[in-house]
Design an enzyme around this catalytic site. Structure first.
Site, short mmCIF file in Angstrom:
data_model
loop_
_atom_site.label_atom_id
_atom_site.label_comp_id
_atom_site.label_asym_id
_atom_site.label_seq_id
_atom_site.Cartn_x
_atom_site.Cartn_y
_atom_site.Cartn_z
N GLY A 94 -8.48 25.71 56.47
CA GLY A 94 -8.13 24.29 56.32
C GLY A 94 -7.67 24.15 54.93
O GLY A 94 -7.56 24.95 54.21
N LYS A 95 -7.17 22.76 54.59
CA LYS A 95 -6.63 22.39 53.28
C LYS A 95 -6.48 20.88 53.23
O LYS A 95 -6.62 20.12 54.45
CB LYS A 95 -5.03 23.10 53.22
CG LYS A 95 -4.71 23.29 51.80
CD LYS A 95 -5.14 24.38 50.94
CE LYS A 95 -5.06 24.83 49.87
NZ LYS A 95 -5.44 25.97 49.19
N GLY A 96 -6.64 20.26 52.10
CA GLY A 96 -6.44 18.82 51.82
C GLY A 96 -5.88 18.44 50.59
O GLY A 96 -5.38 19.40 49.78
N ASP B 83 -8.59 23.14 44.09
CA ASP B 83 -7.32 23.60 44.37
C ASP B 83 -6.53 23.15 43.17
O ASP B 83 -7.12 22.65 42.12
CB ASP B 83 -6.53 23.37 45.56
CG ASP B 83 -5.33 24.14 46.23
OD1 ASP B 83 -5.78 25.23 46.60
OD2 ASP B 83 -4.18 23.75 45.96
N VAL C 217 -6.24 18.98 56.80
CA VAL C 217 -5.92 19.80 58.03
C VAL C 217 -6.66 20.83 58.11
O VAL C 217 -7.14 21.49 57.33
CB VAL C 217 -4.16 20.30 57.80
CG1 VAL C 217 -4.02 21.03 58.85
CG2 VAL C 217 -3.34 18.98 57.61
#
Ligand code: NAD
Length: 424
Positions: free
Chosen positions: A113-115, A154, A68
């Protein structure tokens, strides 16, 4: 059977509810118009991928992954990739927005952002993890890149994961591209100073806060929850800088020495025994009660939702430096404010990590690597400036530091959106 929390307690500990409450408060204070609120509440891009992977026993499994990008208004999206069984698109969305605010608070040229991939790394071999990482990277390849979206480690991902992402991306692009991810091993374009960066950032903003109280490190008793990357590094660096680290709290116990713990010795003890418990130069105290010790600085650096409406009135620290993400619920903010506790909010306090990730990206793009002293000097400059910006914003608008940090971040992102005319 363990009782589930009541609906109101469950809402209080939902970090996304807390994040939304803080967003709304900051947007109201800024008088942000409805159109921009809509833009900032919505992610710019959401990708869902289904990743077929051959397991070690020959079976084929299909995993679901997300990436995202909440905002690219101020620069490429930046944010970690987590591997966990309970990853959801909602969570990834919220974490991506969180990154937008964090990057904006420290004024680095990234969006958020992040995944995530829904999988259980504890049940997977290295080979399976490598295949899942490479296939996930291939599936999101068109959306990431040094100028588009830069992933990082992460939960349950690390420098090895980043090396695989970097290699897969480079294979497809037919060129070595180290700047596509940060948090890489030093030998593959990682930055010096990255492992210490988040803990160092916590120390720097705490030192700035001490000046407001006329305190020196030698007068400052610090209680730290979590002795991992953030808490352990903060403890080590703060002890070296002369702070009295009086208590370390871990999941299996807490150790206390009013004269200050020998942190290097405690690290060795944990290394040798696997626990901080049983450290000879300290007394053992109740780990739940240790949060409420009389001290100048409390540094929660373990997990979210540690300070809630159920216990905030018992905190006796003068300064709360939030090393973890979301250690305080939004409902507990008012209690801390009533007690006049000086809060250094997470999006500022733990932003040292993303700041040195930014330095890693800069160094990769320059192809020229800085020594550790330069990394630390530049980190210091950014953390000191960001602390001053948040505190003076709060003074000017008569709001607490957390609201000030969110207002500053929203203001910066909204300004970039307007300047670019991102809606045209
Ligand atoms: P970590 O896993 O290295 O360390 C966490 C430590 O907390 C571990 O030692 C663990 O045993 C301990 N812990 C877990 N539950 C606990 C509990 N209930 N009571 C006491 N101790 C407990 O993780 P980390 O990288 O240090 O991250 C800690 C927090 O900081 C997380 O909220 C993370 O999202 C946040 N954070 C980390 C970074 C970074 O650069 N590592 C950057 C920004 C924010």
């Amino acid at each position: 059977m363990i009782a589930s929390p009541s609906p109101s307690a469950a809402a209080e500990i939902n970090p996304w509810v807390s994040a939304a409450a803080r967003f709304d408060e900051a947007a109201d204070m800024l008088g942000l118009d409805e159109g921009l609120r809509k833009v900032l509440r919505t992610a710019a891009l959401e990708v869902t991928v289904h990743i077929p992977v051959v397991l070690d026993d020959g079976r084929i499994e299909v995993f679901t992954g997300y990436r995202v990008q909440h905002s690219i208004a101020r620069g490429p999206a930046k944010g970690g990739v987590r591997f966990a069984p309970d990853v959801t698109l909602d969570e990834v969305r919220a974490l991506a927005a969180w990154m937008t605010w964090k990057c904006a608070v420290v004024n680095i040229p990234f969006g958020g952002g992040k995944g995530g991939v829904i999988c259980d790394p504890s049940l997977m071999s290295m080979g399976e993890l490598e295949r899942i990482t490479r296939r996930y990277t291939a599936e999101i390849l068109d959306f990431i890149g040094p100028e588009r979206d830069v992933p990082a480690p992460d939960m349950n991902t690390n420098d090895q994961t980043m090396a695989w992402i970097m290699d897969t991306y480079s294979m497809h692009r037919r060129a070595t591209s180290t700047a596509v991810v940060t948090g890489k091993p030093l030998d593959l374009g990682g930055s010096r100073g990255r492992p210490e960066a988040t803990g160092r950032g916590c120390m720097i903003v705490t030192q700035e806060a001490l000046k407001r109280f006329g305190l020196t490190p030698a007068d400052t008793r610090v209680v730290i929850q979590g002795f991992g990357n953030v808490g352990g590094m903060a403890a080590k660096l703060m002890a070296r800088a002369g702070f009295k680290i009086v208590c370390i709290i871990e999941y299996d116990g807490a150790v206390y020495n009013p004269k200050g713990l020998d942190i290097e010795a405690l690290m060795k003890h944990r290394h040798d025994t696997g626990s901080i418990v049983g450290f000879p130069e300290a007394e053992e105290v109740d780990r739940e009660e240790a949060l409420f010790l009389d001290c100048e600085v409390l540094l929660p650096a373990a997990k979210e939702n540690v300070i809630t409406t159920a216990n905030a009135d018992r905190i006796r620290a003068r300064i709360l430096c939030e090393g973890a993400n979301g250690p305080t619920t939004s409902d507990a903010d008012a209690i801390l404010a009533d007690k006049k506790i000086f809060v250094i909010p997470d999006i500022l306090a733990n932003a040292g990590g993303v700041t040195v990730s930014y330095f890693e990206w800069v160094q990769d793009r320059q192809g020229f690597f800085w020594n550790e002293q330069l990394v630390n000097e530049r980190l210091n400059e950014i953390m000191v400036d960001s602390f001053a910006a948040v505190v003076s914003y709060g003074d000017k608008h008569h709001v607490n530091n957390r609201t000030a940090a969110y207002m500053l971040a929203l203001d910066r992102v909204a300004f970039a959106i307007r300047l670019r005319g991102l809606y045209a």
